[in-house]
Write an enzyme that holds these catalytic residues in place. Sequence first.
Site, PDB file in Angstrom:
ATOM      1  N   HIS A   1    -103.852 -16.706 -14.179  1.00  0.00           N
ATOM      2  CA  HIS A   1    -104.173 -15.290 -13.965  1.00  0.00           C
ATOM      3  C   HIS A   1    -104.532 -14.603 -15.282  1.00  0.00           C
ATOM      4  CE1 HIS A   1    -103.582 -11.187 -12.211  1.00  0.00           C
ATOM      5  NE2 HIS A   1    -103.204 -10.926 -13.456  1.00  0.00           N
ATOM      6  N   GLU A   2    -103.685 -14.771 -16.294  1.00  0.00           N
ATOM      7  CA  GLU A   2    -103.903 -14.052 -17.552  1.00  0.00           C
ATOM      8  C   GLU A   2    -105.164 -14.528 -18.268  1.00  0.00           C
ATOM      9  OE1 GLU A   2    -102.394 -11.435 -18.100  1.00  0.00           O
ATOM     10  OE2 GLU A   2    -100.792 -11.687 -16.623  1.00  0.00           O
TER      11      GLU A   2
ATOM     12  N   HIS B   1    -108.262  -7.015 -12.287  1.00  0.00           N
ATOM     13  CA  HIS B   1    -107.494  -7.203 -11.061  1.00  0.00           C
ATOM     14  C   HIS B   1    -108.349  -6.906  -9.833  1.00  0.00           C
ATOM     15  CE1 HIS B   1    -103.474  -6.543 -13.331  1.00  0.00           C
ATOM     16  NE2 HIS B   1    -103.732  -7.823 -13.185  1.00  0.00           N
TER      17      HIS B   1
ATOM     18  N   HIS C   1    -108.108 -12.671 -17.191  1.00  0.00           N
ATOM     19  CA  HIS C   1    -108.322 -11.440 -17.961  1.00  0.00           C
ATOM     20  C   HIS C   1    -108.961 -11.751 -19.313  1.00  0.00           C
ATOM     21  CE1 HIS C   1    -106.308  -9.002 -15.081  1.00  0.00           C
ATOM     22  NE2 HIS C   1    -105.071  -9.376 -15.368  1.00  0.00           N
TER      23      HIS C   1
END
Length: 546
Positions: free
Chosen positions: A195-196, A205, A199
């Site tokens: 997930h990170e 998101h 980014h």
Amino acid sequence: EWLSRFGYLPPADPATGQLQTQEELSKAIAAMQQFGGLEATGILDEATLALMRTPRCSLPAPPAAAQARRRRQAAAPTKWNKRNLSWRVRTFPRDSPLGRDTVRALMYYALKVWSDITPLNFHEVAGSTADIQIDFSRADHGDSYPFDGPGGTVAHAFFPGNHHTAGDTHFDDDEAWTFRSADAHGMDLFAVAVHEFGHAIGLSHVATARSVMRPYYQGPVGDPLRYGLPYEDRVRVWQRYGVREFVSPTAQPEDPPLLPEPPNNRSSIPSLKDVPHRCNTHFDAVAQIRGEAFFFKGKYFWRLTRDRHLVSLQPAQMHRFWRGLPLHLDSVDAVYERTSDHKIVFFKGDRYWVFKDNNVEEGYPRPVSDFSLPPGGVDAAFSWAHNDRTYFFKDQLYWRYDDHTRRMDPGYPAQSPLWKGVPSALDDAMRWSDGASYFFRGREYWKVLDGELEAAPGYPQSTARDWLVCGDPPDDSSEAAGADGAPPGQHEQSRSGDGYEVCSCTSLASPLPVASGLLVAATTLLLLLPLFPPSVLWTVAWALAL
């Protein structure tokens, strides 16, 4: 406060009279509910409170109105303008059952999830400079997203852009990070890292239920070796970077790092089936380093001291000794010590690393083209004392290089061999403290006296017998008598024909795991002796004994 923190509601400011109205609060709750997949009632019910208590990413998930406001402003850079990105774990978890190698491997696989489907290539570096710096931190750690202890916000990453934190990724060190664990209260490090890193390459998101880019922690996503991104995330990253059309050797090595089955890999005891036997193998590389001989095979090496003693019958692991070699590196092609500055050079494929003692220099790996060598790497490398030149060997060719000027001598490559009687294609070569040069191929070696251009009479000879203290190759019957032919329980003092000694013991009983661990620990400690002061050695010895 929660709604303001994550971008659903502008913060109240009593100094200017800007206070939150009930209508604004209700709209913010409804926006948060809609983004989180709940019915948008605007009422702070139990389901909404439960979602707010769910561990999540620190970055905000703003409602459509806030997104629209940002679209009217000048768009900040949200993608990398280069395709090759470096990364490093700058700080590791302090009180975690996950060992450092496991953490690095999980970071590798989490980045690989994105590089598998885009033109982005990620490579780990050991120096202080990297595009993506990874830290495990606690509480206020110097950015705008302080952590809040276990639960709550668990990690965050910074979007690409023209700022010094671009791509940096932070994990809350107060979380109970896990991997392949049945602990329902732990936080799966691989899932959060995927997930990170989304980014870190520019993805924000989304509210899509199946997306890995939802802000809320959703539990483990599966086996890192087999996990693939949901379709929604693939489409978003393709829109930003395009589709990968080829596989880069930098981004996807042939042999990626191994992940342990249990979550705790603090022990580095090698699996017995993984350890090569010194008496029935040929070696990937042989080198003289600090006057001692190192024999490399796979991920392991044996060492002979200056006074010709084999340190241990059991090999040591490269990654425990030379910190900074990539986790996925399962062998080396050639190793030599530079005569110009006594730094150690490792070759593997098209890349090489330079070490000062046990520590990799900043900026490595680099391409072998730095040496004016062609792609494909080398088979062997050594420095010849006769002319203080370094020789590189590949197939039927050899090159002569000046390490002092960092230039290849003119007229090379040339056809092998330079030395009469030595094979034209070599596995390894080294200069030894007796002044002679030694050339290795298969399980045999040739000796060339200092200044001579012809192999000494009586060669080739057995590498295992003369260098690794072996008799006949082990067979089924020898296993009952110990690995090296000594009767069980007997203390053996061995000496090869050239005076290489080793002292070994075998046990009447099958070795216990603890005994194996102590053997490996003792081996590692002995290998470290010449390179560390006594105070450090006492610390290492104590840690290994625990």
